[in-house]
Design an enzyme around this catalytic site. Structure first.
Site, mmCIF file in Angstrom:
data_model
loop_
_atom_site.group_PDB
_atom_site.id
_atom_site.type_symbol
_atom_site.label_atom_id
_atom_site.label_comp_id
_atom_site.label_asym_id
_atom_site.label_seq_id
_atom_site.Cartn_x
_atom_site.Cartn_y
_atom_site.Cartn_z
ATOM 1 N N THR A 128 0.780 -1.064 -0.176
ATOM 2 C CA THR A 128 0.038 0.090 0.088
ATOM 3 C C THR A 128 1.299 0.988 -0.200
ATOM 4 O O THR A 128 1.647 1.180 0.864
ATOM 5 C CB THR A 128 -0.920 -0.185 0.998
ATOM 6 O OG1 THR A 128 -2.060 -0.776 1.139
ATOM 7 C CG2 THR A 128 -2.300 0.916 1.134
ATOM 8 N N GLU A 368 -5.930 -6.000 4.341
ATOM 9 C CA GLU A 368 -6.007 -6.694 2.219
ATOM 10 C C GLU A 368 -7.063 -7.190 2.074
ATOM 11 O O GLU A 368 -8.045 -8.100 1.586
ATOM 12 C CB GLU A 368 -6.060 -8.008 3.352
ATOM 13 C CG GLU A 368 -4.495 -8.363 4.290
ATOM 14 C CD GLU A 368 -4.167 -9.844 4.579
ATOM 15 O OE1 GLU A 368 -4.444 -10.742 4.122
ATOM 16 O OE2 GLU A 368 -3.635 -9.631 5.865
#
Length: 388
Positions: A128, A368
């Site tokens: 990320t 996730e």
């Protein structure tokens, strides 16, 4: 009723005995620590590492104590029952290894596992970035080959275990012109010059686990640290997506554990709480809430087990894993909310673990792959005809 194998029973007992002694007595106090960079109960987690709770997905030939997927599922659920933060530290370390297991060479698996086993015990999965989030393909971190090294520059955010990890699996663009086919994965020891933690996030819940921003300033790693070697060049995005596929049902298992605990706490309360001359548990409205909560938990577990069973058998499981993650985390969010409601003012106070779980579980609906992303995965499979 759930039937457990002898190996599953063994780990349920080991985790239960450990958590009751080392995790439960401290988790509420640690949750209140103001400085997020000091919120991790290192001593307790170190003891968990000694039991192998951070290495049960590392193959035995690399020094781990790998267990079958059905056993891992039960272990994650049981750890989640006692504390989702504790469980996620262990799960994230195993998550970080998955890209190496998927695309790495035996030497690379050994290298990565050694950092976990011989280091502090933590690893991190760095995908990320500030501008990406659900758009995981929008990677701005770069890796440029210079001689026998790769030079990495960029930033990552919301990285679990980021401040404690001895090694990080980093996804970087090696060819920006190729989109997802220009993303590669690298093994980066955190002792490498140029690596730094720039921020520890101060979160609503999920507080006894570090979530960090990482910076890479001319971080040089050997060419051998490119996951998969030259054959792995440009395959990093695929490794990341396969990793998340394999991990989603495990996240669902963690959520099942948290929901189970919330229900147990609520049941204990409504049996003892007396209003208008009778225990609250005698009220039909309360009984129906309990029935809904229990049903959601059981349905979640069955979805998790089914997804893992497909994966263990080498059958397509991506859709089922997304279903398990989405349904189980949403259900756990609902169960924790209802547990707080059933317990009234007591459930809303920080002296009670249900209040903490109510804050913690929301993160599971986000990390996730948000549950909206799971719906994209599920609908894509169904609409393509692959979901039948």
């Amino acid at each position: 009723m759930r039937l457990l194998t002898e190996e599953q029973k063994h780990w349920v007992e080991v985790i239960g005995e450990f958590a009751k002694k080392e995790i439960e007595p401290i988790m509420l106090d640690w949750d209140k620590v103001v400085d997020p960079s000091k919120a991790i109960p290192f001593e307790a987690y170190d003891k968990a590492f000694k039991l192998g709770l951070n290495t049960f997905e590392i193959p035995k030939e690399y020094g781990g104590n790998k267990v079958p997927l059905d056993v891992a599922e039960v272990m994650y659920e049981e750890m989640g029952y006692y504390d989702g933060n504790f469980a996620s530290v262990m799960q994230t370390t195993n998550l970080a290894l998955k890209p190496i297991l998927i695309g790495g060479t035996p030497e690379q698996v050994q290298y990565f596992a050694k950092h976990i086993i011989e280091g502090k015990g933590y690893a991190a999965f760095a995908l990320t970035e500030p501008q990406s989030g659900s758009d995981a393909s929008n990677v701005k971190t770069t890796a440029v080959k210079e001689g026998d090294e790769w030079v990495i520059n960029g930033e990552k955010c919301f990285i679990t275990n980021g401040g404690e990890a001895d090694i990080v699996c980093v996804f970087a663009s090696t060819d920006p012109t190729k989109g997802t086919k220009g993303i590669s994965a690298f093994m980066v020891p955190t002792s490498t010059p140029g690596f730094s933690v720039t921020k520890y996030e101060d979160k609503c819940g999920f507080r006894t686990i570090s979530t960090c921003s990482l910076k890479f300033e001319n971080v040089r790693v050997p060419a051998a640290n490119l996951v998969g070697g030259e054959a792995g060049l440009g395959k990093g995005f695929g490794f990341a997506m396969k990793t998340l596929d394999k991990s989603r049902a495990c996240v669902g298992a963690l959520a099942v554990g948290i929901a189970r605990r919330a229900l147990d706490e609520a049941i204990a309360f409504v049996k003892e709480r007396v209003t208008f001359g009778a225990p609250v548990s005698k009220r039909q409205g309360i009984q129906w809430m309990i029935a809904d909560m229990a049903t959601k938990i059981e349905a979640s577990r069955q979805l998790v087990t089914h997804a893992n069973d497909l994966q263990a058998k080498g059958l397509p499981f991506s859709k089922e894993a997304a279903m398990a993650k989405m349904f189980a985390t949403n259900a756990a969010m609902e169960v924790c909310t209802d547990a707080v409601q059933l317990m009234g003012g007591k459930g809303y106070m920080k002296e009670d673990c249900v209040e903490k779980m109510f804050r913690d579980i929301k993160a599971y609906c986000i990390f996730e792959g948000t549950n909206q992303i799971q719906k994209i995965v599920i609908s894509g499979a169904v609409l393509s005809g692959k979901g039948h």
